[in-house]
Scaffold this motif. Structure first.
Motif, PDB file in Angstrom:
ATOM      1  N   VAL A 230       0.859  -1.182   0.000  1.00  0.00           N
ATOM      2  CA  VAL A 230       0.000   0.000   0.000  1.00  0.00           C
ATOM      3  C   VAL A 230       0.895   1.232   0.000  1.00  0.00           C
ATOM      4  CG1 VAL A 230      -1.907   1.224   1.101  1.00  0.00           C
ATOM      5  CG2 VAL A 230      -1.720  -1.267   1.332  1.00  0.00           C
ATOM      6  N   LEU A 231       0.764   2.048  -1.040  1.00  0.00           N
ATOM      7  CA  LEU A 231       1.491   3.314  -1.124  1.00  0.00           C
ATOM      8  C   LEU A 231       0.624   4.395  -0.482  1.00  0.00           C
ATOM      9  CD1 LEU A 231       2.694   2.987  -4.827  1.00  0.00           C
ATOM     10  CD2 LEU A 231       4.036   2.561  -2.758  1.00  0.00           C
ATOM     11  N   VAL A 232       1.157   5.016   0.564  1.00  0.00           N
ATOM     12  CA  VAL A 232       0.378   5.959   1.363  1.00  0.00           C
ATOM     13  C   VAL A 232       0.985   7.353   1.238  1.00  0.00           C
ATOM     14  CG1 VAL A 232      -0.489   6.527   3.666  1.00  0.00           C
ATOM     15  CG2 VAL A 232      -0.172   4.126   2.995  1.00  0.00           C
ATOM     16  N   GLY A 233       0.193   8.324   0.791  1.00  0.00           N
ATOM     17  CA  GLY A 233       0.657   9.705   0.720  1.00  0.00           C
ATOM     18  C   GLY A 233       0.767  10.307   2.106  1.00  0.00           C
ATOM     19  N   VAL A 234       1.902  10.980   2.378  1.00  0.00           N
ATOM     20  CA  VAL A 234       2.110  11.580   3.702  1.00  0.00           C
ATOM     21  C   VAL A 234       2.278  13.088   3.644  1.00  0.00           C
ATOM     22  CG1 VAL A 234       3.070   9.477   4.712  1.00  0.00           C
ATOM     23  CG2 VAL A 234       4.606  11.129   3.598  1.00  0.00           C
ATOM     24  N   GLY A 235       2.149  13.689   2.471  1.00  0.00           N
ATOM     25  CA  GLY A 235       2.270  15.137   2.371  1.00  0.00           C
ATOM     26  C   GLY A 235       3.576  15.632   2.946  1.00  0.00           C
ATOM     27  N   ALA A 236       3.496  16.668   3.773  1.00  0.00           N
ATOM     28  CA  ALA A 236       4.694  17.240   4.392  1.00  0.00           C
ATOM     29  C   ALA A 236       5.105  16.508   5.659  1.00  0.00           C
ATOM     30  CB  ALA A 236       4.449  18.713   4.703  1.00  0.00           C
ATOM     31  N   GLY A 237       4.340  15.493   6.056  1.00  0.00           N
ATOM     32  CA  GLY A 237       4.687  14.731   7.252  1.00  0.00           C
ATOM     33  C   GLY A 237       4.313  15.405   8.553  1.00  0.00           C
ATOM     34  N   SER A 238       3.472  16.437   8.518  1.00  0.00           N
ATOM     35  CA  SER A 238       3.013  17.085   9.746  1.00  0.00           C
ATOM     36  C   SER A 238       2.029  16.166  10.467  1.00  0.00           C
ATOM     37  CB  SER A 238       2.315  18.406   9.415  1.00  0.00           C
ATOM     38  OG  SER A 238       1.096  18.148   8.728  1.00  0.00           O
ATOM     39  N   PRO A 239       1.788  16.411  11.766  1.00  0.00           N
ATOM     40  CA  PRO A 239       0.783  15.591  12.453  1.00  0.00           C
ATOM     41  C   PRO A 239      -0.573  15.591  11.749  1.00  0.00           C
ATOM     42  CG  PRO A 239       2.095  16.753  14.069  1.00  0.00           C
ATOM     43  CD  PRO A 239       2.519  17.272  12.708  1.00  0.00           C
ATOM     44  N   ALA A 240      -1.005  16.744  11.247  1.00  0.00           N
ATOM     45  CA  ALA A 240      -2.293  16.787  10.541  1.00  0.00           C
ATOM     46  C   ALA A 240      -2.257  15.915   9.295  1.00  0.00           C
ATOM     47  CB  ALA A 240      -2.640  18.229  10.172  1.00  0.00           C
ATOM     48  N   ASP A 241      -1.139  15.959   8.548  1.00  0.00           N
ATOM     49  CA  ASP A 241      -1.001  15.124   7.355  1.00  0.00           C
ATOM     50  C   ASP A 241      -0.985  13.649   7.725  1.00  0.00           C
ATOM     51  OD1 ASP A 241      -0.912  17.355   5.763  1.00  0.00           O
ATOM     52  OD2 ASP A 241       1.245  17.284   5.399  1.00  0.00           O
ATOM     53  N   LEU A 242      -0.244  13.308   8.771  1.00  0.00           N
ATOM     54  CA  LEU A 242      -0.127  11.898   9.146  1.00  0.00           C
ATOM     55  C   LEU A 242      -1.435  11.353   9.713  1.00  0.00           C
ATOM     56  CD1 LEU A 242       3.476  11.896  10.614  1.00  0.00           C
ATOM     57  CD2 LEU A 242       2.696  10.808   8.507  1.00  0.00           C
ATOM     58  N   ARG A 243      -2.230  12.205  10.340  1.00  0.00           N
ATOM     59  CA  ARG A 243      -3.546  11.752  10.795  1.00  0.00           C
ATOM     60  C   ARG A 243      -4.396  11.340   9.588  1.00  0.00           C
ATOM     61  NH1 ARG A 243      -4.607  16.017  13.482  1.00  0.00           N
ATOM     62  NH2 ARG A 243      -3.670  15.366  15.451  1.00  0.00           N
TER      63      ARG A 243
END
Length: 534
Positions: free
Chosen positions: A104-117
């Motif tokens: 599963v390829l998961v997008g994480v954006g900038a890796g901020s807590p909001a992105d990771l949530r």
């Protein structure tokens, strides 16, 4: 109530070497990808992604681009790896033979807590029905590991929620689609000095998600089951299981003690009202000044027809969730106990069904609320502020709170002003308001600080009672503000917060960590506030 969440564990290992991927119970490996850096077009692999490509013998970056992934948080794409067909000679197996059969390829954006949530929620939906999922996504956290791990796990657990079904015989496909992965395994680094902090972050995420699941389950329960007595029974059962003190007042006690608002709102229903308190006190020796006492009052209208000021049919459909504030208050005190918060916390749940009957209260009635304040009724569909007023006056007079918070699906005006994603925050104490706003950012449950406009105080003036609960002059507008001004009359001199969650308490579709139906909004915000409050 009290359904078990998926299990989340931390295992030492790396994508390159872990033997977990050879375990037949592991159904998927999830790895992170991020957006291209400025000036480039290629997605960025993150922790474990390149190792997965090498171990599986797959050009994952090329595959991600072909599928249109951008690396944005909330994206998830599953690569289903085929098994060989027919007879194959020695050395003819695919490179991924024996490994977990999905990536599963998961997008994480900038890796901020909001992105990771958001990433965690996307992974939960992409892996629903699987047995074990191994992921390196949380390894992307770097110096912010504990906070980022908590956000990712919290998002995963929130996204794993599905509304309980009362179907008599759901199909096997339906059952499978409703079941979250049984276990999520986070790959950790051997000897990581933050291992204890990361384990604590996983536990904290579980407490917050469990509290949110409880609010969602209670609010999503149909109102032919969920009357005030049933909801009071659930509160008692959960309080007993947590070892908390509780009190339930029925109609006789409410009448004897002068709760004229709760009794009036519930008068048109065959289901009689209740007032429940649940109390948590920290263990151990109290500080010299005693424990700070935070009281959370939640609106508990188990169904709202509007009473004699009856709603349209379409507006009644979601009204089983009109007790979401009470569910938030209950889940907050239970979550505080589970997290061993170092403050006293009391939940106050005024519970009633606003129905139509021969004994219904009427527009034009004058009610005497707890403590003696009289209120002129102009709209029986503004019942929430009436039961809250009773409960707030009781909390002020009897519970001696240092902080008094009420939370309610109170006004359509709040959702018109702020939409479906933000709650309206009312608080005249700048320090307290700032603390709630900080907790909002930390929890990912946004609020907007609204003004208590003194010029609108005349909106609650009455010629025949102490107060009028709804403005008689439509020129005032600002329905959420005037409702807050009305409630302020019942909090005495307490430090007070009013949260109008009418917009974000319900959702029409899944989106990121938000789920269709009752969202559970507010409990993670309040738990974050309690954890941070000095």
């Amino acid at each position: 109530m009290g359904r078990a969440l998926p299990e989340v564990v931390v295992e030492v290992g790396s994508v390159a070497a872990t033997a977990l991927l050879l375990d037949s119970d592991v159904d998927a490996l999830a790895v992170p990808v991020a957006p291209a850096v400025p000036g480039e077009s290629d997605l960025q692999p993150r922790a474990g992604t390149a190792d997965a490509a090498a171990r599986y013998g797959i050009a994952l970056a090329e595959l991600a681009e072909r599928t249109g992934l951008t690396g944005a948080p909330g994206e998830a794409y599953t690569v289903h790896l085929p098994h060989p067909v027919g007879r194959r000679g020695a050395g003819g197996e695919f490179p991924w033979h024996g490994l977990a059969p999905r990536i599963v390829l998961v997008g994480v954006g900038a890796g901020s807590p909001a992105d990771l949530r958001r990433s965690g929620a996307a992974l939960a939906r992409a892996t629903r029905g699987l047995r074990r999922v191994v992921t390196s996504v949380a390894s992307e956290a770097g110096a912010q590991a504990p906070a980022a791990v908590r956000a990712f796990v919290e998002g995963y657990l929130l996204g794993a929620y599905r509304m309980p079904s009362q179907a008599s015989e759901p199909s096997p496909a339906d059952r499978e689609s409703q079941r979250p992965a049984a276990q999520l395994v986070l790959l950790g680094t051997e000897g990581d000095p933050r291992a204890d902090q990361i384990a604590a972050a996983v536990a904290e995420a579980g407490i917050a998600a469990n509290a949110t699941w409880l609010v969602r389950d209670l609010a999503n329960t149909p109102s032919n089951t969920k009357d005030p007595a049933w909801l009071a029974d659930q509160a008692v059962r959960l309080a007993e299981a947590a070892g908390l003190k509780f009190t339930v007042r029925g109609p006789e006690e409410l009448a004897a003690e002068g709760f004229g608002g709760i009794l009036a709102v519930g008068s048109g229903s065959a289901s009689t009202p209740r007032l429940v308190t649940v109390e948590y006190t920290p263990t151990g020796e109290a500080p010299s000044g005693g424990w700070r006492h935070v009281v959370v009052v939640g609106k508990g209208i188990t169904y709202d027809t509007g009473g004699l000021s009856i709603k349209k049919r379409e507006a009644m459909v979601p009204m089983k969730t009109d007790m979401a504030g009470a569910a938030v208050a209950l889940a907050t005190v239970l979550g505080a106990a589970a997290a061993r918060i170092v403050h006293r916390v009391t939940a106050v749940l005024p519970l009633a069904e606003n129905h139509v009957g021969g004994a219904s209260y009427r527009p034009g009635d004058v009610l005497r609320l707890y403590g003696g304040t009289t209120v002129e009724i102009s709209n029986t569909d503004a019942e929430g502020r009436i039961v809250l007023a009773d409960a707030l006056a009781f909390a002020d007079a009897r519970l001696d709170p240092d902080i008094l918070i009420d939370v309610a699906t109170l006004t359509g005006a709040a959702s018109i002003a702020l939409g479906r994603l933000q709650a309206a925050l009312y608080c005249a104490d700048p320090e307290l308001a700032a603390a709630i706003e900080a907790a909002s950012v930390e929890s990912g449950e946004p609020v907007w600080h609204m003004p208590l406009v003194e010029e609108y105080r005349d909106a609650v003036h009455s010629d025949v009672a102490d107060l009028r609960h709804v403005a008689s002059d439509r020129s005032y507008g600002a329905g959420s503000i005037t409702a807050a001004l009305f409630l302020r009359e019942f909090v005495g001199s307490r430090r007070w917060v009013h949260l109008d969650i009418a917009g974000p308490a319900r959702a029409s579709a899944d989106k990121h960590e938000i789920t269709e139906g009752a969202t559970g909004f507010g409990v993670r915000l309040l738990l974050s506030y309690l954890a941070a409050a000095g």
